[in-house]
Write a protein that holds these residues in place. Sequence first.
Motif, PDB file in Angstrom:
ATOM      1  N   LEU A  20       0.830  -1.209   0.000  1.00  0.00           N
ATOM      2  CA  LEU A  20       0.000   0.000   0.000  1.00  0.00           C
ATOM      3  C   LEU A  20       0.864   1.259   0.000  1.00  0.00           C
ATOM      4  N   VAL A  21       1.920   1.267   0.799  1.00  0.00           N
ATOM      5  CA  VAL A  21       2.744   2.478   0.909  1.00  0.00           C
ATOM      6  C   VAL A  21       3.845   2.529  -0.144  1.00  0.00           C
ATOM      7  N   ASP A  22       4.201   1.378  -0.714  1.00  0.00           N
ATOM      8  CA  ASP A  22       5.298   1.351  -1.693  1.00  0.00           C
ATOM      9  C   ASP A  22       4.841   1.588  -3.129  1.00  0.00           C
ATOM     10  N   THR A  23       3.582   1.259  -3.421  1.00  0.00           N
ATOM     11  CA  THR A  23       3.080   1.352  -4.794  1.00  0.00           C
ATOM     12  C   THR A  23       2.964   2.807  -5.231  1.00  0.00           C
ATOM     13  N   LYS A  24       3.472   3.107  -6.408  1.00  0.00           N
ATOM     14  CA  LYS A  24       3.396   4.470  -6.935  1.00  0.00           C
ATOM     15  C   LYS A  24       2.123   4.637  -7.761  1.00  0.00           C
ATOM     16  N   PHE A  25       1.477   5.782  -7.617  1.00  0.00           N
ATOM     17  CA  PHE A  25       0.344   6.111  -8.468  1.00  0.00           C
ATOM     18  C   PHE A  25       0.841   6.348  -9.889  1.00  0.00           C
ATOM     19  N   SER A  26       0.007   5.993 -10.871  1.00  0.00           N
ATOM     20  CA  SER A  26       0.376   6.240 -12.262  1.00  0.00           C
ATOM     21  C   SER A  26      -0.882   6.278 -13.117  1.00  0.00           C
ATOM     22  N   GLY A  27      -0.812   7.014 -14.225  1.00  0.00           N
ATOM     23  CA  GLY A  27      -1.947   7.092 -15.130  1.00  0.00           C
ATOM     24  C   GLY A  27      -3.186   7.625 -14.440  1.00  0.00           C
ATOM     25  N   LYS A  28      -4.297   6.897 -14.569  1.00  0.00           N
ATOM     26  CA  LYS A  28      -5.551   7.280 -13.923  1.00  0.00           C
ATOM     27  C   LYS A  28      -5.634   6.776 -12.487  1.00  0.00           C
ATOM     28  N   ASN A  29      -4.662   5.959 -12.090  1.00  0.00           N
ATOM     29  CA  ASN A  29      -4.689   5.382 -10.742  1.00  0.00           C
ATOM     30  C   ASN A  29      -4.271   6.416  -9.710  1.00  0.00           C
ATOM     31  N   ASN A  30      -5.222   6.848  -8.875  1.00  0.00           N
ATOM     32  CA  ASN A  30      -4.913   7.766  -7.780  1.00  0.00           C
ATOM     33  C   ASN A  30      -5.526   7.324  -6.457  1.00  0.00           C
ATOM     34  N   ALA A  31      -5.873   6.028  -6.386  1.00  0.00           N
ATOM     35  CA  ALA A  31      -6.382   5.453  -5.143  1.00  0.00           C
ATOM     36  C   ALA A  31      -5.906   4.015  -5.042  1.00  0.00           C
ATOM     37  N   LEU A  32      -5.420   3.655  -3.858  1.00  0.00           N
ATOM     38  CA  LEU A  32      -4.981   2.286  -3.587  1.00  0.00           C
ATOM     39  C   LEU A  32      -5.827   1.706  -2.465  1.00  0.00           C
ATOM     40  N   CYS A  33      -6.115   0.421  -2.545  1.00  0.00           N
ATOM     41  CA  CYS A  33      -6.971  -0.236  -1.556  1.00  0.00           C
ATOM     42  C   CYS A  33      -6.297  -1.500  -1.039  1.00  0.00           C
ATOM     43  N   TRP A  34      -6.006  -1.517   0.260  1.00  0.00           N
ATOM     44  CA  TRP A  34      -5.534  -2.742   0.910  1.00  0.00           C
ATOM     45  C   TRP A  34      -6.766  -3.477   1.419  1.00  0.00           C
ATOM     46  N   GLN A  35      -7.142  -4.512   0.692  1.00  0.00           N
ATOM     47  CA  GLN A  35      -8.323  -5.288   1.060  1.00  0.00           C
ATOM     48  C   GLN A  35      -7.962  -6.290   2.145  1.00  0.00           C
ATOM     49  N   ARG A  36      -8.799  -6.342   3.178  1.00  0.00           N
ATOM     50  CA  ARG A  36      -8.607  -7.354   4.223  1.00  0.00           C
ATOM     51  C   ARG A  36      -9.955  -7.622   4.868  1.00  0.00           C
ATOM     52  N   PRO A  37     -10.165  -8.812   5.393  1.00  0.00           N
ATOM     53  CA  PRO A  37     -11.452  -9.127   6.022  1.00  0.00           C
ATOM     54  C   PRO A  37     -11.663  -8.286   7.271  1.00  0.00           C
ATOM     55  N   LEU A  38     -12.889  -7.823   7.463  1.00  0.00           N
ATOM     56  CA  LEU A  38     -13.226  -7.032   8.636  1.00  0.00           C
ATOM     57  C   LEU A  38     -13.646  -7.980   9.748  1.00  0.00           C
ATOM     58  N   GLU A  39     -12.687  -8.373  10.593  1.00  0.00           N
ATOM     59  CA  GLU A  39     -12.946  -9.326  11.668  1.00  0.00           C
ATOM     60  C   GLU A  39     -13.214  -8.582  12.970  1.00  0.00           C
ATOM     61  N   GLY A  40     -14.177  -9.059  13.736  1.00  0.00           N
ATOM     62  CA  GLY A  40     -14.454  -8.466  15.031  1.00  0.00           C
ATOM     63  C   GLY A  40     -15.715  -7.626  15.034  1.00  0.00           C
ATOM     64  N   ASP A  41     -16.073  -7.171  16.223  1.00  0.00           N
ATOM     65  CA  ASP A  41     -17.309  -6.416  16.426  1.00  0.00           C
ATOM     66  C   ASP A  41     -16.961  -4.940  16.652  1.00  0.00           C
ATOM     67  N   PHE A  42     -16.964  -4.165  15.591  1.00  0.00           N
ATOM     68  CA  PHE A  42     -16.666  -2.739  15.703  1.00  0.00           C
ATOM     69  C   PHE A  42     -17.844  -1.964  16.277  1.00  0.00           C
ATOM     70  N   GLU A  43     -19.046  -2.467  16.087  1.00  0.00           N
ATOM     71  CA  GLU A  43     -20.221  -1.805  16.661  1.00  0.00           C
ATOM     72  C   GLU A  43     -20.159  -1.829  18.185  1.00  0.00           C
ATOM     73  N   GLU A  44     -19.632  -2.900  18.753  1.00  0.00           N
ATOM     74  CA  GLU A  44     -19.467  -2.968  20.205  1.00  0.00           C
ATOM     75  C   GLU A  44     -18.558  -1.839  20.692  1.00  0.00           C
ATOM     76  N   ILE A  45     -17.485  -1.591  19.965  1.00  0.00           N
ATOM     77  CA  ILE A  45     -16.569  -0.509  20.334  1.00  0.00           C
ATOM     78  C   ILE A  45     -17.272   0.838  20.253  1.00  0.00           C
ATOM     79  N   VAL A  46     -18.015   1.057  19.169  1.00  0.00           N
ATOM     80  CA  VAL A  46     -18.744   2.320  18.999  1.00  0.00           C
ATOM     81  C   VAL A  46     -19.730   2.524  20.145  1.00  0.00           C
TER      82      VAL A  46
END
Length: 231
Positions: A20-46
């Motif tokens: 995510l931090v090493d990849t350089k933007f180029s052409g039309k690419n100006n957004a990078l996405c590190w996909q990972r599963p959302l594990e856990g209960d974030f609503e409990e924290i909220v």
Amino acid sequence: MKLDFDHLKQIKNVLSFQELVDTKFSGKNNALCWQRPLEGDFEEIVNLLELKEDITVISEADLLHLNLSEQGLLAREIILNDIKLLREYGASPTVNLLKCYERDEEFDYISTDVYSFHVDRSPIATDTFLCTYFGASSDIIANEEVTQKIQIPEVIEKLKALHDPQDGDFESFLEDNFFDLHYQPNAEAKPINLEIGHLYRLAVDHPEQKVPPCVHRAPEENGRLRLLLIC
């Protein structure tokens, strides 16, 4: 769920934080996405955190003081690890519990709040990192699908009428009031939602940037709290 961005050259998927931090933007690419599963209960924290203001900064101590279930612990570990990774990279991440942002309702023809499609600007080389853990998530839009608002004739005429030459030149007036950072979607535009749980890196407008900055906006909360990391 794995997102499919094959139709949108604007976004590139990566498999790790380092990529995510090493990849350089180029052409039309100006957004990078590190996909990972959302594990856990974030609503409990909220539900356990205290909203003190419309935007409440949540510290690591605030998170560590929470008495959490096993699923809540998993969610907290993801947040704390994101903070750690970004700090080690040299960024300054902030976790916010958010009810709403301040609205700009001064002019009906141009808004400069974050609910309007806009780009971020910096005098130094940097990027915007963003992850929504709970609640509505931000949208981005391809640069070719928007028009800079100060390029719209009726908008620029109203801004010229508002400008006082004694306060400086017109271009400085536009920049000082952030009018030049905001964009209007075209009729056929298709905004892309940045789904929860993934960590994104968005291109910022700065002197060393090689690609157009990423146009994005905050979502309508619709009465629901958001938990997000941003830097």
